[in-house]
Design a protein around this motif. Sequence first.
Motif, short mmCIF file in Angstrom:
data_model
loop_
_atom_site.label_atom_id
_atom_site.label_comp_id
_atom_site.label_asym_id
_atom_site.label_seq_id
_atom_site.Cartn_x
_atom_site.Cartn_y
_atom_site.Cartn_z
N ALA A 98 29.06 94.39 -20.90
CA ALA A 98 29.05 95.41 -21.94
C ALA A 98 30.14 96.44 -21.69
O ALA A 98 30.54 96.65 -20.54
CB ALA A 98 27.69 96.10 -21.97
N PRO A 99 30.62 97.08 -22.75
CA PRO A 99 31.59 98.16 -22.53
C PRO A 99 30.96 99.26 -21.67
O PRO A 99 29.79 99.57 -21.84
CB PRO A 99 31.89 98.68 -23.95
N LEU A 100 31.74 99.81 -20.76
CA LEU A 100 31.21 100.90 -19.93
C LEU A 100 31.05 102.15 -20.79
O LEU A 100 31.82 102.36 -21.72
CB LEU A 100 32.16 101.18 -18.76
N PRO A 101 30.04 102.96 -20.50
CA PRO A 101 29.87 104.19 -21.27
C PRO A 101 30.98 105.19 -20.98
O PRO A 101 31.76 105.03 -20.04
CB PRO A 101 28.51 104.71 -20.81
N ARG A 102 31.04 106.22 -21.80
CA ARG A 102 32.09 107.25 -21.69
C ARG A 102 31.98 108.02 -20.37
O ARG A 102 32.95 108.46 -19.79
CB ARG A 102 31.92 108.19 -22.89
N VAL A 103 30.73 108.20 -19.91
CA VAL A 103 30.50 108.92 -18.66
C VAL A 103 29.60 108.07 -17.78
O VAL A 103 28.62 107.49 -18.25
CB VAL A 103 29.81 110.29 -18.92
N LEU A 104 29.95 107.95 -16.51
CA LEU A 104 29.13 107.20 -15.55
C LEU A 104 28.53 108.18 -14.55
O LEU A 104 29.25 108.99 -13.97
CB LEU A 104 30.01 106.23 -14.76
N TRP A 105 27.22 108.07 -14.33
CA TRP A 105 26.55 108.97 -13.39
C TRP A 105 26.15 108.23 -12.13
O TRP A 105 25.63 107.14 -12.17
CB TRP A 105 25.31 109.58 -14.04
N LEU A 106 26.37 108.90 -11.01
CA LEU A 106 25.94 108.40 -9.70
C LEU A 106 24.96 109.41 -9.11
O LEU A 106 25.23 110.61 -9.10
CB LEU A 106 27.16 108.27 -8.77
N GLY A 107 23.82 108.93 -8.62
CA GLY A 107 22.87 109.82 -7.96
C GLY A 107 23.23 109.98 -6.48
O GLY A 107 23.62 109.01 -5.82
N LEU A 108 23.13 111.20 -6.01
CA LEU A 108 23.49 111.49 -4.61
C LEU A 108 22.43 112.44 -4.03
O LEU A 108 22.51 113.65 -4.23
CB LEU A 108 24.88 112.13 -4.60
N LEU A 114 39.93 103.66 -16.07
CA LEU A 114 39.30 103.36 -17.36
C LEU A 114 39.16 104.58 -18.26
O LEU A 114 38.57 104.50 -19.33
CB LEU A 114 37.92 102.73 -17.13
N ASP A 115 39.68 105.72 -17.80
CA ASP A 115 39.63 106.94 -18.59
C ASP A 115 38.18 107.34 -18.89
O ASP A 115 37.84 107.70 -20.02
CB ASP A 115 40.43 106.76 -19.89
N LEU A 116 37.33 107.25 -17.87
CA LEU A 116 35.94 107.68 -17.97
C LEU A 116 35.77 109.00 -17.24
O LEU A 116 36.56 109.34 -16.38
CB LEU A 116 35.01 106.68 -17.28
N ARG A 117 34.71 109.69 -17.56
CA ARG A 117 34.32 110.84 -16.74
C ARG A 117 33.29 110.37 -15.71
O ARG A 117 32.35 109.66 -16.05
CB ARG A 117 33.73 111.94 -17.62
N LEU A 118 33.51 110.74 -14.46
CA LEU A 118 32.56 110.41 -13.41
C LEU A 118 31.67 111.61 -13.15
O LEU A 118 32.16 112.72 -12.95
CB LEU A 118 33.32 110.03 -12.13
#
Length: 317
Positions: free
Chosen positions: A66-76, A133-137
């Motif tokens: 699937a296309p990756l979303p505009r923003v990807l979140w990582l839990g820390l 990929l021009d995403l926000r992390l």
Amino acid sequence: MSRAWKPWASLAAAGFPAWQVERLFLAGIVDVGRGRFRIPRRARIYFEEQFPERAAERPFGTLLSAPLPRVLWLGLPYTNLVRLAHSTAVGLADILAAASPETIPVIGVLPDDAPSMRGHEDIEGLVDLAAELDLRLGIIGGDHRATWSMLRTVKSALPGQAVQYVHVDAHHDLYGYRSDCPPDHINHASFLADLLQRGCIDRAVLIGRRDGDEPLRAALDDGLPIHCTATDEAWRPADWSDDAYTDLAVDLDVLDARLAPAVSSPIGEGWTLDALLHKLAKIMSEARIHSCSVVEAGGGSPATTKAALEVIELLGT
Ligand SMILES: [Mn+2]
């Protein structure tokens, strides 16, 4: 399996199901990624183990095709174990339990209660991917060292890149600052001094601060590139660059302590949630934000969790 990368589409066309790729990936037999990026295995394994319902909402196959979303979140889940009752690891768990998968797409949760070399390698890979990929992390903390880990990796992931940092926080987080060297001990109250003194960031903008003037005054006297905004409107310093990499961190203690009580160092007379959301929307409309973090939400407080979710959803737009 070959050592070379194989496009997922060709494996799927050969009848290779996504669940088999997932099992090989989780067992450490194959890597899965896009371009130079590899999905952080530890983060995915921990996410599937600890948050199976959340992980099932975004199954492994969607990471392949699937296309990756505009923003990807990582839990820390960095946490200060001195105050387990309001642990920020439990705060992260509360946030993830209540997060909507549509508005808050989580790629994984690193099983780290403190910064680690392996964690920084994973974050560096995600910074690299986001740039490619021009995403926000985005990182969901955890305590404010989550922001430190992000900003310690940006210049190694993106060499030569100028880095700006917008710090929305009731505190300056320069405690332990002294002129001759970075702080001995990195914690949620000292990390910004370390980043500035090591040159990990080239400009810091402090918004919402209401703690004491020292040691901020000492750091300013030494010429550290810190800009303190006195008013809500003109938040951008004169030397702001639209070409620099820009990270934004929101410490929930900027809110009034009655609205977000589960933070480790509350200060009274804080902002309303509406004022914070309005401010963040203004910043996002006036600056390109490459990465962000939302930190210091403790556990067991529905009001704090709700505030964190609203901030995370806004930063995901
Ligand atoms: Mn902070």
